[in-house]
Design a protein around this motif. Structure first.
Motif, PDB file in Angstrom:
ATOM      1  N   ASN A  23       5.041   5.347  -5.169  1.00 24.45           N
ATOM      2  CA  ASN A  23       5.730   5.640  -3.908  1.00 24.45           C
ATOM      3  C   ASN A  23       5.242   7.004  -3.443  1.00 24.45           C
ATOM      4  N   ILE A  24       4.133   7.009  -2.690  1.00 23.85           N
ATOM      5  CA  ILE A  24       3.493   8.281  -2.333  1.00 23.85           C
ATOM      6  C   ILE A  24       3.291   8.341  -0.819  1.00 23.85           C
ATOM      7  N   ASN A  25       2.075   8.171  -0.352  1.00 24.51           N
ATOM      8  CA  ASN A  25       1.815   8.017   1.075  1.00 24.51           C
ATOM      9  C   ASN A  25       0.539   7.216   1.243  1.00 24.51           C
ATOM     10  N   ARG A  26       0.296   6.736   2.444  1.00 25.97           N
ATOM     11  CA  ARG A  26      -0.796   5.802   2.686  1.00 25.97           C
ATOM     12  C   ARG A  26      -2.154   6.330   2.238  1.00 25.97           C
ATOM     13  N   ASN A  27      -2.476   7.554   2.613  1.00 26.12           N
ATOM     14  CA  ASN A  27      -3.811   8.079   2.334  1.00 26.12           C
ATOM     15  C   ASN A  27      -4.078   8.242   0.845  1.00 26.12           C
ATOM     16  N   ILE A  28      -3.098   8.738   0.108  1.00 23.06           N
ATOM     17  CA  ILE A  28      -3.283   8.879  -1.342  1.00 23.06           C
ATOM     18  C   ILE A  28      -3.391   7.515  -1.997  1.00 23.06           C
ATOM     19  N   LEU A  29      -2.571   6.567  -1.557  1.00 23.62           N
ATOM     20  CA  LEU A  29      -2.634   5.222  -2.123  1.00 23.62           C
ATOM     21  C   LEU A  29      -4.006   4.599  -1.901  1.00 23.62           C
ATOM     22  N   LEU A  30      -4.526   4.732  -0.697  1.00 22.74           N
ATOM     23  CA  LEU A  30      -5.840   4.172  -0.403  1.00 22.74           C
ATOM     24  C   LEU A  30      -6.925   4.841  -1.246  1.00 22.74           C
ATOM     25  N   ASN A  31      -6.823   6.137  -1.398  1.00 24.92           N
ATOM     26  CA  ASN A  31      -7.822   6.885  -2.159  1.00 24.92           C
ATOM     27  C   ASN A  31      -7.801   6.525  -3.645  1.00 24.92           C
ATOM     28  N   ASP A  32      -6.604   6.247  -4.177  1.00 26.65           N
ATOM     29  CA  ASP A  32      -6.455   6.049  -5.622  1.00 26.65           C
ATOM     30  C   ASP A  32      -6.332   4.586  -6.036  1.00 26.65           C
ATOM     31  N   LYS A  92      -8.397   2.112  -6.488  1.00 21.02           N
ATOM     32  CA  LYS A  92      -9.332   1.666  -7.521  1.00 21.02           C
ATOM     33  C   LYS A  92      -8.878   2.132  -8.902  1.00 21.02           C
ATOM     34  N   THR A  93      -8.390   3.362  -8.979  1.00 19.88           N
ATOM     35  CA  THR A  93      -7.908   3.908 -10.248  1.00 19.88           C
ATOM     36  C   THR A  93      -6.680   3.155 -10.734  1.00 19.88           C
ATOM     37  N   TYR A  94      -5.747   2.861  -9.817  1.00 18.46           N
ATOM     38  CA  TYR A  94      -4.554   2.098 -10.197  1.00 18.46           C
ATOM     39  C   TYR A  94      -4.950   0.732 -10.746  1.00 18.46           C
ATOM     40  N   THR A  95      -5.881   0.077 -10.066  1.00 17.36           N
ATOM     41  CA  THR A  95      -6.289  -1.272 -10.479  1.00 17.36           C
ATOM     42  C   THR A  95      -6.906  -1.257 -11.874  1.00 17.36           C
ATOM     43  N   LYS A  96      -7.730  -0.254 -12.164  1.00 16.68           N
ATOM     44  CA  LYS A  96      -8.334  -0.137 -13.490  1.00 16.68           C
ATOM     45  C   LYS A  96      -7.272   0.067 -14.567  1.00 16.68           C
ATOM     46  N   ALA A  97      -6.179   0.726 -14.200  1.00 14.44           N
ATOM     47  CA  ALA A  97      -5.123   1.021 -15.168  1.00 14.44           C
ATOM     48  C   ALA A  97      -4.123  -0.124 -15.314  1.00 14.44           C
ATOM     49  N   LEU A  98      -4.260  -1.169 -14.496  1.00 13.98           N
ATOM     50  CA  LEU A  98      -3.303  -2.268 -14.493  1.00 13.98           C
ATOM     51  C   LEU A  98      -3.779  -3.385 -15.414  1.00 13.98           C
ATOM     52  N   ASN A  99      -2.918  -3.790 -16.332  1.00 16.49           N
ATOM     53  CA  ASN A  99      -3.255  -4.877 -17.246  1.00 16.49           C
ATOM     54  C   ASN A  99      -3.429  -6.192 -16.501  1.00 16.49           C
ATOM     55  N   ALA A 100      -4.062  -7.165 -17.166  1.00 18.93           N
ATOM     56  CA  ALA A 100      -4.222  -8.501 -16.584  1.00 18.93           C
ATOM     57  C   ALA A 100      -2.861  -9.066 -16.215  1.00 18.93           C
ATOM     58  N   SER A 101      -2.782  -9.680 -15.017  1.00 20.98           N
ATOM     59  CA  SER A 101      -1.521 -10.228 -14.479  1.00 20.98           C
ATOM     60  C   SER A 101      -0.474  -9.147 -14.233  1.00 20.98           C
ATOM     61  N   GLY A 102      -0.926  -7.884 -14.145  1.00 24.10           N
ATOM     62  CA  GLY A 102       0.002  -6.785 -13.924  1.00 24.10           C
ATOM     63  C   GLY A 102       0.564  -6.769 -12.510  1.00 24.10           C
ATOM     64  N   ILE A 103       1.662  -6.012 -12.345  1.00 24.34           N
ATOM     65  CA  ILE A 103       2.365  -5.902 -11.061  1.00 24.34           C
ATOM     66  C   ILE A 103       2.188  -4.482 -10.525  1.00 24.34           C
ATOM     67  N   LEU A 104       1.919  -4.386  -9.220  1.00 29.00           N
ATOM     68  CA  LEU A 104       1.801  -3.093  -8.544  1.00 29.00           C
ATOM     69  C   LEU A 104       2.789  -3.036  -7.392  1.00 29.00           C
ATOM     70  N   PHE A 105       3.702  -2.071  -7.435  1.00 29.65           N
ATOM     71  CA  PHE A 105       4.651  -1.841  -6.350  1.00 29.65           C
ATOM     72  C   PHE A 105       4.200  -0.607  -5.573  1.00 29.65           C
ATOM     73  N   LEU A 106       4.072  -0.736  -4.262  1.00 28.58           N
ATOM     74  CA  LEU A 106       3.590   0.356  -3.419  1.00 28.58           C
ATOM     75  C   LEU A 106       4.575   0.642  -2.287  1.00 28.58           C
ATOM     76  N   SER A 107       4.792   1.931  -1.996  1.00 26.29           N
ATOM     77  CA  SER A 107       5.574   2.313  -0.829  1.00 26.29           C
ATOM     78  C   SER A 107       5.189   3.726  -0.419  1.00 26.29           C
ATOM     79  N   GLY A 108       5.805   4.182   0.701  1.00 28.21           N
ATOM     80  CA  GLY A 108       5.481   5.486   1.251  1.00 28.21           C
ATOM     81  C   GLY A 108       4.741   5.366   2.563  1.00 28.21           C
ATOM     82  N   PHE A 109       4.821   4.184   3.208  1.00 25.97           N
ATOM     83  CA  PHE A 109       4.097   3.947   4.453  1.00 25.97           C
ATOM     84  C   PHE A 109       4.890   2.969   5.319  1.00 25.97           C
ATOM     85  N   TYR A 110       4.355   2.694   6.508  1.00 27.51           N
ATOM     86  CA  TYR A 110       5.084   1.926   7.512  1.00 27.51           C
ATOM     87  C   TYR A 110       4.567   0.490   7.639  1.00 27.51           C
TER      88      TYR A 110
END
Length: 278
Positions: A215-224, A226-244
């Motif tokens: 839960n950050i902001n759009r620009n940081i989420l977009l920038n990072d 790839k890093t989040y995806t690499k850190a996510l296990n197979a079938s993992g869940i990603l929750f994102l917020s901080g944007f419109y």
């Protein structure tokens, strides 16, 4: 201790609705990062380093003839922050299941009761994005899941995931004040499976999680992303917020690039919280 200095803007609004909702949305676009609704309107906070002279020029509702809006502003001293929150911080209850309150509030009858001292950290549950992230967590299974709370603020989301059975949990924030505040709140809520880390996405190298909450902001989420995806296990869940709501297409396109599928959307006053599956 962090040297971060904040500015507080105190808006008086007549009539309150829908003006307050519109004002919060426009201020959010301009860079304000936390809001407290008051009986007279709303108080908005922004880091002094993010402020600029013409920051209110694009806040269109200030020029609307439908509403009467006035404001004052001041620099917020960190030493006065607890007093500010004690005046303005009311307990909240999300979906009759989770309460977020300060130690001086009466204990409500909820399944999950989180006690925090917000200080200069944001993420109390009052802002739409934190509120929706709590809703996502309440609906999802966390038992024995490894979790990352990225941009943890007060640590409230990490604490809730432990209450729901998650372990181990990393709570990360680059802001020293948030780091220290999260440490305090983790201890206050007797959370034994949370490791609080001061840093940004660069500290994720070699780490892997079943669930990532960002839960950050759009620009940081977009920038990072790839890093989040690499850190996510197979079938993992990603929750994102901080944007419109308008930002969904660009967020979804970036997630799709790394094989993440958009599966759920929550919306609150034009803010959104998205769930993606790997």
């Amino acid at each position: 201790m962090s040297s971060t200095i904040y500015l507080g803007y105190y808006f008086k609004v007549k009539p309150l609705q829908p003006a307050v909702e519109i004002l919060i949305a426009e201020l959010g676009y301009a860079g304000f990062e936390s809001f407290v609704e008051t009986e007279e309107g709303v108080t908005a906070y922004i880091q002094k380093d993010e402020w600029y002279e013409t920051i209110l020029d694009d806040i269109q509702i200030l020029n609307s003839k439908e509403f009467e809006i006035s404001f004052t502003s001041e620099e917020i001293e960190q030493t006065n922050w607890n007093a500010e929150w004690e005046k303005n911080f009311n307990p909240i209850i999300v979906d009759d299941l989770c309460s977020v309150r300060a130690p001086f509030h009466e204990k409500p009858n909820t399944t999950y009761d989180i006690i925090i001292e917000p200080k200069m950290s944001f993420g109390t549950g009052h802002h739409e994005t934190t509120h929706m992230m709590i809703q996502h967590i309440l609906k999802h299974e966390f038992t024995d899941k490894s979790v990352l709370d990225m941009g943890c603020g007060t640590g409230v989301l990490a604490i809730l995931t432990e209450m729901k059975g998650a372990k181990p949990i990393d709570a990360i924030d680059y802001d020293n004040w948030c780091y220290l505040n999260s440490l305090e709140n983790v201890e206050r809520n007797n959370a034994n499976h949370i490791t609080v880390i001061e840093g940004d996405a660069s500290v994720l190298t070699g780490k892997h999680y079943d669930i990532i909450i960002a839960n950050i902001n759009r620009n940081i989420l977009l920038n990072d992303m790839k890093t989040y995806t690499k850190a996510l296990n197979a079938s993992g869940i990603l929750f994102l917020s901080g944007f419109y709501n308008d930002d969904i297409p660009i967020i979804e396109a970036e997630c799709n690039k790394y094989g993440l599928k958009h599966v759920e959307t929550l919306e609150r006053n034009n803010w959104v919280a998205l769930k993606f599956q790997k």
